[in-house]
Structures are given as C-alpha cells and as structure tokens.
Design an enzyme around this catalytic site. Sequence first.
Site, PDB file in Angstrom:
ATOM      1  N   ASN A 269       0.797  -0.945   0.081  1.00 49.16           N
ATOM      2  CA  ASN A 269       0.062   0.044  -0.009  1.00 49.16           C
ATOM      3  C   ASN A 269       1.119   1.129   0.016  1.00 49.16           C
ATOM      4  OD1 ASN A 269      -2.271   1.468  -0.103  1.00 49.16           O
ATOM      5  ND2 ASN A 269      -2.836   0.858   1.818  1.00 49.16           N
TER       6      ASN A 269
ATOM      7  N   HIS B 229      -8.399   3.507   8.476  1.00 53.09           N
ATOM      8  CA  HIS B 229      -8.699   2.423   8.004  1.00 53.09           C
ATOM      9  C   HIS B 229     -10.251   2.088   8.333  1.00 53.09           C
ATOM     10  CE1 HIS B 229      -4.863   1.090   6.730  1.00 53.09           C
ATOM     11  NE2 HIS B 229      -5.292   0.384   5.827  1.00 53.09           N
TER      12      HIS B 229
END
Length: 430
Positions: A253, A284
């Site tokens: 990521n 998140h």
Amino acid sequence: MIIIGVENMHKYCFVFALGYLTVCQITRVYIFDYGQYSADFSGPMMIITQKITSLAFEIHDGMFRKNEDLTPSQRCLAVRRMPSLLEYLSYNCNFMGILAGPLCSYKDYITFIEGRSYQLQQSEANGKEDTKYEQTDPSPNIAVAQKLLICGLSLLFHMTITKTLPVEYNIDDNFRATASWPVRFFYLYVSLMAARPKYYFAWTLADAINNAAGFGFRGYDKNGVTHWDLISNLRIQQIEFSTSFKMFLDNWNIQTALWLKRVCYERATFSPTIQTFILSAIWHGVYPGYYLTFLTGVLMTLAARAIRNNIRHYFVESPAVKLCYDIITWMATQLAISYTVVPFVLLSVKPSFTFYSSCYFCLHIASILVLLVFPLKRTQKGSKKHESIQPVWSKKLEEENLLQKNSYSTTNNSFSQKQEITCRYQALKQ
C-alpha cells in the site's frame, strides 16, 4: 479551504475530512449493517480523504511556509497557487481513481492532465541532458497487459486457494488443541499469505486502469524503456521476500504509506511512529481489529528497528553469513507480519484476543524485551523512510526554487516545467 486561508487550511481540512470519514464508517458498520450485506461505500471515501488532506498540506507548504523549512519531498510536491474549482473536483473525483485509487499527488495529476508527463527529460550520469527519448509517445499497452495478467492470477488464487485456507481456522478450538507449535505457525503464515492476493488484485487493477488512461508514466531509463509505476501501490516480489518489517511496509500500500508520511510522520512533534500508526488505524475504519493490528505494529516496528540497528552490521561482511541472516530475517519478518495482521482480518476483539492468548502474546512480550535490552537509536524523521522514491535536490535547484517561490505556475511556465522535470528525474534516478 478558501474561507480559512492557506495558514490553517491543512488543519481544518484534515480534521473535517477524517472526522467525516469516521462518521461514515461508524454509520456503515453499526447502523446500516443489519447482519446482511451492506454496500461498502467507505473505500472511495478513504481515497478522497487522502486527496483532500494531501492537497491541503501541499497548498499550505507552497503558499505559506518558507521554502527552506520544507523537506525535499515537500518542496517537490508543494502547490504554489490555489486550484480552480474544476481542477479541484477533477483531482478528487476523476473516473480513474474514484473507486480504488491509488492516491496521486496533485502536481502529478495536473501534469498528466495538461499533457506534460510524456516530456520528461532524462539526464546522463555526467549531468548532461539527453533528449533522445523526449518526444517519444509512450504506450502503456505492455504495462497494462502485464498488470491484467497479475490481476487474473491473483483473482484465480483468491477464488481457489484462499477459501481453503481461512484465517479463522487459526482460532479453531480443535486446531489449537491438536496442532503442534510449528504446524500452527506454518498455517498462520500460509493463511495470511493466501489472504493477500485480493489486495494484489484490487490495487493492480486500479493501477492498470490509470495506466490505460495514460496516467502513471514515470519516465524512461537510459535505454529508453518506459516505466509505468508512478502511482503503483505495491511491489509483490519485495513483499513476499521482505527481510524486515520496514521493507514489507515500504512495499505494501505504497501510496497510503506515502500519505501517512507526508501528513503525519514528517510533521509529528513527538513519537512520529506511534502517531502514524494511530492515524492509519483511524483512516482504515472503526473495527477494533484495526487498532489491535496497528498498535501491535508499533511494537513490531520499534523492535525490528532496534534489532536491525544493533546486530545487522555483524552479519553483512561475509556473503554466506549474510545469506543465512537474510533467510532467518525473512522467516522472522513473515511470521511477525502474519501475527500482527490477524486482528485486521478477524476485525472483532474476542477472536483477536483468542488468537493472541492462544499464542501467549509471545511476539508482544518478545518485542518489549527487545526494546528493554537493545538501545533504540533516534533517527531523523523522514530522512530514511521511503528513500527509494524521495527526490534529491541539488543546491542550485533549491536556490532557483527560492527565487521563484512566489511566481510558480503549473501551466505554460517553462522554468517550472523544467524544475518539475528535474525533480521527477531525480526521483527516478534514485
């Protein structure tokens, strides 16, 4: 952004965008999910949150802060004028990255939109400009085909192998009671490895979509080979063969890690590692498993850094010894990563603590002991992190930047274009 002004816009945008995202995450998880399928609209909002906050910080850096106070990467990305409404909406809502990203900087996007991304001049080692490939029209066809092949293989792996190796089996009562420790740790590794291809599929497909539209071109190498990884989000080979916690995080990521670095790690006044992991957990979502994973990740990161700083130099002299060291650190890294991210997959508190208690919190305890035994060297914030993509600026370029501080324009400005080209080339070279 317009009302608050450049002095404080980054703070207000950060709090508002992240707060709004959190409210939406809470609404999706705890209000609209009635035990049936709930449409996950949070993914696109997570990407837009990154874009809104990134741009706010880049404008603040470019229009308010002094040039000499910026880090090299901040100078490279600084935006020197307020975008128009069309540019702002185009950057945040363009079709290429609206669903799964990946995040890109505002300057990279505007350079692409204005058609200047294909005119990056390359330089030879002696510093002379080489315009041999300057006017070549690059084709993304090969890069897109390769990435679509990776997508197909990742999807096939996910639909066949992943379902036969569920992460939940790690907390199965019968498995914990009958399996030996080596078997349990081996299954932990393979089950978490099998959970990764769905991310490989999504991020590689998003990268391919951008490339197919012409975005993501990073330049040519000295042989004229095109590179289409400007906004790539992962490097699969480096992930699977990473020999340190940092190496794994640097290749997983990637654009989100860069966002965390730019808006938090480089600007934190204390405990940048802890603040960065907490911000990552908040971004998140609101599942408790995210917080357990990232708080565990703080311990693992600090312990891995302490070990690397204190003992690695003893094993790098001999190739044979270094090979053995790399094998051992690869095994340790893969096990630590798998151990850390189990709550990220399980999401809830009870199963997460069931797993950790079944392992007697062994890696938590080991990390704490490492931090007590080995001194943790203080590192300069942002000096090493993501160094592979951080541009290097020459003294002359910095002086030119300072002189042109208030006259920068993103369109039809030959000096700024050359400055941007130099910055991009230096990033490619490093």
